[in-house]
Design an enzyme around this catalytic site. Structure first.
Site, PDB file in Angstrom:
ATOM      1  CG  ASP A 166      -1.759   1.275   1.292  1.00  0.00           C
ATOM      2  OD1 ASP A 166      -2.847   1.269   0.679  1.00  0.00           O
ATOM      3  OD2 ASP A 166      -1.337   2.260   1.921  1.00  0.00           O
ATOM      4  CE1 TYR A 223       0.572   7.898   2.198  1.00  0.00           C
ATOM      5  CE2 TYR A 223       1.099   5.593   1.844  1.00  0.00           C
ATOM      6  CZ  TYR A 223       0.266   6.556   2.363  1.00  0.00           C
ATOM      7  OH  TYR A 223      -0.854   6.180   3.047  1.00  0.00           O
ATOM      8  CE  LYS A 260      -3.903   4.841   0.679  1.00  0.00           C
ATOM      9  NZ  LYS A 260      -2.478   4.448   0.570  1.00  0.00           N
ATOM     10  CG  HIS A 264      -5.008   9.799   0.076  1.00  0.00           C
ATOM     11  ND1 HIS A 264      -3.650   9.782  -0.131  1.00  0.00           N
ATOM     12  CD2 HIS A 264      -5.175   9.410   1.358  1.00  0.00           C
ATOM     13  CE1 HIS A 264      -3.030   9.397   0.975  1.00  0.00           C
ATOM     14  NE2 HIS A 264      -3.939   9.175   1.896  1.00  0.00           N
TER      15      HIS A 264
END
Length: 289
Positions: A56, A61, A86, A119
């Site tokens: 994930d 990120y 996401k 998200h």
């Protein structure tokens, strides 16, 4: 077969949970939030070696490239690794969403993403964004579509507008300290699988006396108790770690079962005030304030 029976009777690291679109998702995965500078690749490869099959990440990120490298270098066929990423909230809208997804796919260096999530519902362009992602799904670039951090009213709006293509997953923070009973119940009635991020409470509650006592009873760590609670509650669980020892420990949760009385005790922890990233909540049946 119901999710509860699947969890209780056949739970193992290779278990996959059926989704309403005909696909399935691994029940345990690795979260990669804050894993930077190559950490996500190293952690992902370690996780895959231990039997994890879900990775994930998210565009925000900053590690989609590392996750993609791990998928390509792990030695397994692409279809054996389930990749989740996401769409960040600043990329809502038809053109922005399409462009952002294609950038993510390019960073991965992959041909498709298994599960793509909105998200956050924050900007409010949910329907327009969903339609754009549906087009990408129809092109075979996305296998399944879902959402993250959506509450009931967000889901109701989307389902009412697009009843023939509703989310298959809602990824939210879930733990005994944040049970969100109303949201979980609603998603269950809609056939939406709950995916639990931060099942270890971001480390905030690992010293809770009741959990420590329970961990001693089962001869497990508190983290393992929390992960097992999540799995037995019927959630897909994605504990985050870049530490090899913890990645291994987090996967060692399939050789025991938490008794029903202890599951009830853990839910009672919902009475304590808890701070999460997005909202302040009371641990009282997941009621948000």
């Amino acid at each position: 077969m119901s999710m509860s029976r699947l969890v209780m009777e056949f739970l193992k690291i290779s278990t996959r949970v059926p989704l309403r679109d005909g696909t399935s998702i691994p029940i345990l995965g690795l979260g990669t939030y804050l894993s930077l500078n190559g950490e996500a690749k190293k952690a992902s490869l370690c996780a895959i070696e231990q039997g994890y099959r879900l990775l994930d990440t998210a565009s925000c990120y900053g590690n989609e490239d590392d996750v993609g490298k791990a998928v390509k270098e792990c030695g397994l066929a692409r279809e054996e690794i389930y990749v989740v990423t996401k769409l960040w909230e600043t990329d809502h809208g038809k053109e922005k969403a399409t462009r952002a997804f294609k950038k993510s796919l390019s960073r991965f260096g992959l041909d498709y993403v298994d599960l793509y999530l909105i998200h956050s519902p924050a900007p409010g362009k949910i329907i327009e964004t969903w339609d754009a992602l549906t087009q990408l799904q129809q092109q075979g670039l996305i296998k399944s579509l879902g959402v993250s951090n959506f509450n009931i009213h967000h889901l109701e709006k989307l389902i009412k507008a697009r009843p023939d293509n509703i989310p298959v997953v809602n990824q939210v923070e879930l733990s005994p300290f944040l049970t969100r009973k109303d949201l979980v119940s609603y998603c269950k009635t809609q056939g939406i699988v709950m995916q639990a991020f931060s099942p270890l409470t971001k480390g905030e509650c690992l010293n809770d006396p009741q959990l420590v006592k329970m961990a001693e009873k089962y001869k497990k760590s508190v983290a393992q108790i929390l992960i097992r609670w999540s799995l037995q509650s019927g959630f897909v669980c994605i504990p985050k770690s870049a530490n090899e020892k913890r990645i291994i420990e987090n996967a060692n949760v399939f050789d025991f079962e938490i008794l029903e009385d202890d599951m009830t005790i853990m839910v009672s922890l919902c009475m304590i005030i808890y701070q999460c990233n997005y909202i302040s909540v009371y641990r009282m049946n997941g009621i948000v304030t």
